[in-house]
Write a protein that holds these residues in place. Sequence first.
Motif, mmCIF file in Angstrom:
data_model
loop_
_atom_site.group_PDB
_atom_site.id
_atom_site.type_symbol
_atom_site.label_atom_id
_atom_site.label_comp_id
_atom_site.label_asym_id
_atom_site.label_seq_id
_atom_site.Cartn_x
_atom_site.Cartn_y
_atom_site.Cartn_z
ATOM 1 N N THR A 72 0.862 -1.184 0.000
ATOM 2 C CA THR A 72 0.000 0.000 0.000
ATOM 3 C C THR A 72 0.895 1.229 0.000
ATOM 4 O OG1 THR A 72 -0.102 0.231 2.412
ATOM 5 C CG2 THR A 72 -1.719 -1.246 1.388
ATOM 6 N N LEU A 73 0.311 2.383 -0.319
ATOM 7 C CA LEU A 73 1.096 3.614 -0.294
ATOM 8 C C LEU A 73 1.634 3.887 1.106
ATOM 9 C CD1 LEU A 73 -1.006 6.019 -2.550
ATOM 10 C CD2 LEU A 73 0.808 4.437 -3.182
ATOM 11 N N TRP A 74 0.826 3.578 2.115
ATOM 12 C CA TRP A 74 1.256 3.773 3.506
ATOM 13 C C TRP A 74 2.477 2.899 3.794
ATOM 14 C CZ3 TRP A 74 -2.147 6.264 7.357
ATOM 15 C CH2 TRP A 74 -1.573 6.312 8.629
ATOM 16 N N ASP A 75 2.400 1.624 3.398
ATOM 17 C CA ASP A 75 3.513 0.700 3.660
ATOM 18 C C ASP A 75 4.795 1.173 2.976
ATOM 19 O OD1 ASP A 75 1.787 -0.954 5.054
ATOM 20 O OD2 ASP A 75 1.304 -2.164 3.296
ATOM 21 N N ILE A 76 4.685 1.529 1.682
ATOM 22 C CA ILE A 76 5.865 1.948 0.925
ATOM 23 C C ILE A 76 6.478 3.197 1.540
ATOM 24 C CG2 ILE A 76 6.682 2.800 -1.305
ATOM 25 C CD1 ILE A 76 4.553 1.001 -2.607
ATOM 26 N N TYR B 227 8.971 2.858 4.368
ATOM 27 C CA TYR B 227 10.379 2.541 4.112
ATOM 28 C C TYR B 227 11.231 3.811 4.027
ATOM 29 C CZ TYR B 227 8.906 -2.201 2.922
ATOM 30 O OH TYR B 227 8.374 -3.470 2.960
ATOM 31 N N PHE B 228 10.580 4.939 3.704
ATOM 32 C CA PHE B 228 11.324 6.171 3.451
ATOM 33 C C PHE B 228 11.118 7.237 4.532
ATOM 34 C CE2 PHE B 228 10.562 4.138 -0.619
ATOM 35 C CZ PHE B 228 11.801 4.204 -1.231
ATOM 36 N N LEU B 229 9.922 7.291 5.137
ATOM 37 C CA LEU B 229 9.577 8.382 6.043
ATOM 38 C C LEU B 229 9.432 7.899 7.478
ATOM 39 C CD1 LEU B 229 6.807 10.247 3.998
ATOM 40 C CD2 LEU B 229 9.243 10.811 4.142
ATOM 41 N N LYS B 230 9.772 8.763 8.410
ATOM 42 C CA LYS B 230 9.479 8.495 9.809
ATOM 43 C C LYS B 230 7.987 8.577 10.070
ATOM 44 C CE LYS B 230 13.836 9.757 11.992
ATOM 45 N NZ LYS B 230 14.501 10.592 13.012
ATOM 46 N N ASP B 231 7.285 9.376 9.278
ATOM 47 C CA ASP B 231 5.839 9.532 9.409
ATOM 48 C C ASP B 231 5.169 9.030 8.135
ATOM 49 O OD1 ASP B 231 6.434 10.827 11.772
ATOM 50 O OD2 ASP B 231 6.315 12.822 10.884
ATOM 51 N N PRO B 232 4.948 7.721 7.979
ATOM 52 C CA PRO B 232 4.401 7.215 6.716
ATOM 53 C C PRO B 232 3.014 7.733 6.401
ATOM 54 C CG PRO B 232 4.468 5.487 8.392
ATOM 55 C CD PRO B 232 5.247 6.645 8.927
ATOM 56 N N TRP B 233 2.285 8.230 7.402
ATOM 57 C CA TRP B 233 0.959 8.780 7.134
ATOM 58 C C TRP B 233 1.039 10.038 6.265
ATOM 59 C CZ3 TRP B 233 -0.112 13.741 8.701
ATOM 60 C CH2 TRP B 233 0.701 14.280 9.689
ATOM 61 N N ARG B 234 2.250 10.589 6.111
ATOM 62 C CA ARG B 234 2.407 11.788 5.277
ATOM 63 C C ARG B 234 2.739 11.431 3.826
ATOM 64 N NH1 ARG B 234 6.106 16.121 7.994
ATOM 65 N NH2 ARG B 234 5.035 17.390 6.437
ATOM 66 N N GLY C 240 -11.181 4.240 14.437
ATOM 67 C CA GLY C 240 -9.847 4.433 13.875
ATOM 68 C C GLY C 240 -9.113 3.112 13.755
ATOM 69 N N LEU C 241 -8.243 3.038 12.752
ATOM 70 C CA LEU C 241 -7.397 1.870 12.533
ATOM 71 C C LEU C 241 -5.988 2.203 13.005
ATOM 72 C CD1 LEU C 241 -7.185 -0.994 11.199
ATOM 73 C CD2 LEU C 241 -6.406 0.199 9.133
ATOM 74 N N ILE C 242 -5.433 1.381 13.895
ATOM 75 C CA ILE C 242 -4.070 1.598 14.381
ATOM 76 C C ILE C 242 -3.109 1.207 13.264
ATOM 77 C CG2 ILE C 242 -2.335 0.948 16.096
ATOM 78 C CD1 ILE C 242 -4.663 0.327 18.008
ATOM 79 N N MET C 243 -2.409 2.196 12.718
ATOM 80 C CA MET C 243 -1.528 1.965 11.580
ATOM 81 C C MET C 243 -0.100 1.629 12.015
ATOM 82 S SD MET C 243 -3.658 2.251 9.145
ATOM 83 C CE MET C 243 -2.522 2.065 7.788
ATOM 84 N N PHE C 244 0.291 2.097 13.190
ATOM 85 C CA PHE C 244 1.617 1.800 13.725
ATOM 86 C C PHE C 244 1.514 1.715 15.235
ATOM 87 C CE2 PHE C 244 5.551 3.357 15.698
ATOM 88 C CZ PHE C 244 6.419 2.371 15.273
ATOM 89 N N SER C 245 2.142 0.705 15.812
ATOM 90 C CA SER C 245 2.055 0.504 17.252
ATOM 91 C C SER C 245 3.434 0.194 17.815
ATOM 92 C CB SER C 245 1.085 -0.639 17.568
ATOM 93 O OG SER C 245 1.029 -0.890 18.960
ATOM 94 N N ASP C 246 3.941 1.125 18.611
ATOM 95 C CA ASP C 246 5.207 0.932 19.310
ATOM 96 C C ASP C 246 4.988 0.109 20.574
ATOM 97 O OD1 ASP C 246 7.817 1.471 18.840
ATOM 98 O OD2 ASP C 246 7.844 3.463 19.729
ATOM 99 N N ARG C 247 3.819 0.330 21.199
ATOM 100 C CA ARG C 247 3.445 -0.354 22.430
ATOM 101 C C ARG C 247 1.938 -0.603 22.387
ATOM 102 N NH1 ARG C 247 6.968 3.742 23.472
ATOM 103 N NH2 ARG C 247 8.881 3.215 24.594
ATOM 104 N N PRO C 248 1.414 -1.519 23.207
ATOM 105 C CA PRO C 248 -0.024 -1.798 23.187
ATOM 106 C C PRO C 248 -0.851 -0.549 23.491
ATOM 107 C CG PRO C 248 1.148 -3.495 24.408
ATOM 108 C CD PRO C 248 2.144 -2.413 24.133
ATOM 109 N N VAL C 249 -1.992 -0.446 22.849
ATOM 110 C CA VAL C 249 -2.902 0.686 23.015
ATOM 111 C C VAL C 249 -4.054 0.249 23.919
ATOM 112 C CG1 VAL C 249 -4.480 2.244 21.808
ATOM 113 C CG2 VAL C 249 -2.277 1.627 20.768
ATOM 114 N N ARG C 250 -4.428 1.139 24.844
ATOM 115 C CA ARG C 250 -5.501 0.827 25.789
ATOM 116 C C ARG C 250 -6.542 1.942 25.812
ATOM 117 N NH1 ARG C 250 -2.142 -1.198 31.191
ATOM 118 N NH2 ARG C 250 -1.101 -3.005 30.222
ATOM 119 N N VAL C 251 -7.685 1.596 26.410
ATOM 120 C CA VAL C 251 -8.727 2.596 26.650
ATOM 121 C C VAL C 251 -8.149 3.721 27.503
ATOM 122 C CG1 VAL C 251 -10.945 2.995 27.802
ATOM 123 C CG2 VAL C 251 -10.608 0.925 26.427
ATOM 124 N N LYS C 252 -8.533 4.950 27.192
ATOM 125 C CA LYS C 252 -8.109 6.193 27.852
ATOM 126 C C LYS C 252 -6.771 6.707 27.348
ATOM 127 C CE LYS C 252 -10.764 5.661 32.133
ATOM 128 N NZ LYS C 252 -10.724 5.690 33.612
#
Length: 368
Positions: free
Chosen positions: A43-47, A50-57, A342-354
């Motif tokens: 996907t464009l996000w995945d590609i 490989y190049f950006l620290k912020d692939p959402w951009r 929302g869809l979690i696109m990148f996860s460094d650590r588990p995401v929780r409520v709040k």
Amino acid sequence: MDITMKRILLLAFISLNIFGLNADTLTLKAGHPDTYIVKKGDTLWDISGYFLKDPWRWPTLWGVNPQIANPHLIYPGDRLTLVFIDGQPRLVKKQHIKKGVEGRILAKDGAIPAIDLALIQPYLLQNRVVEQEWLNGQPIVLSGESPSKHHIVGDVVFVNANLPNGQKLAIYEHGREFLHPETGETLGREIILTSSGRVIADGDISKVELLSSLRETKVGYSVIAVEDDSLMSAFFTPMAAQLPEPANVLAIANKNREAGKLEVVYLDKGNDAGLQPGHVFAIYRDGEEIVIGNDGVPVRAIDRSAYDKMVAHFSDDNVYKVPDVYHGNLMVFKVFDKTSMGLIMFSDRPVRVKDKLITPAELSFKGE
């Protein structure tokens, strides 16, 4: 362009970001490749990752390049090359054309999407958040031609409303009631799709044939007409969400305690707060409050004694709040009045409520 020059330009980009002189500057990822061959399933996000620290951009990385005016026209086999145009990193492509022994051009695989819509396909209609009062006014399943309490595809059920013959319907089970974590305000009722159907006989009590079943349909489930606005766009353009105050993770769609990459969560803000599909948030966990004990040793919240708790409540001098901790980012894909999904696109650590959701500007300074 040699490596030294690239490093100089990268330092210049970071400096501009730090001083706020160029909000649209991209930060390249350390060790990024110079070229990339597009693979099936990309996907464009995945590609962009490989190049950006912020692939959402990725729109900035691709959008201004005249060779890629339409990002959907990137195909498996295309070679992408990182270049610098007016001092900014851009991806250009060289098309890959397969030829047979007689020079015949073979058809390519399909163009790659922005994100993998298959990840959120189950949520196109399955989950909605609606006002309880509105839901109370919708027709319900009374019973069915089958004596069973559980109805599946092919069964005919009775609905307590005069519905137009041939109308398409969705039947929903009632899920969780969502409350704002701070104010206690009711944000809406989750409803979960169980089946779809079509009216085959109208009247005061309508007959509905079930055309598909995701789970068994029971009496009391709500019956709602299928509307076009309940569907979603097939294309998302990520953009930084900018709200006057942070949003929060309200619930996890699958009801687990934690969520990770490519899982879905609910947010406690929606259309009323200005959220739109494609908005991207950085996910942060609030930093702990550390209490300095009598012996001068820092005490974490989970290890506090009754005395430590009293100190934390009454004495600011002995309490330190450590910085919030980054956990990942997510993209909003479906918006309701007071909530969204929302869809979690990148996860460094588990995401929780709040967990806290903020504008992702500072992700430019973080490694992955």
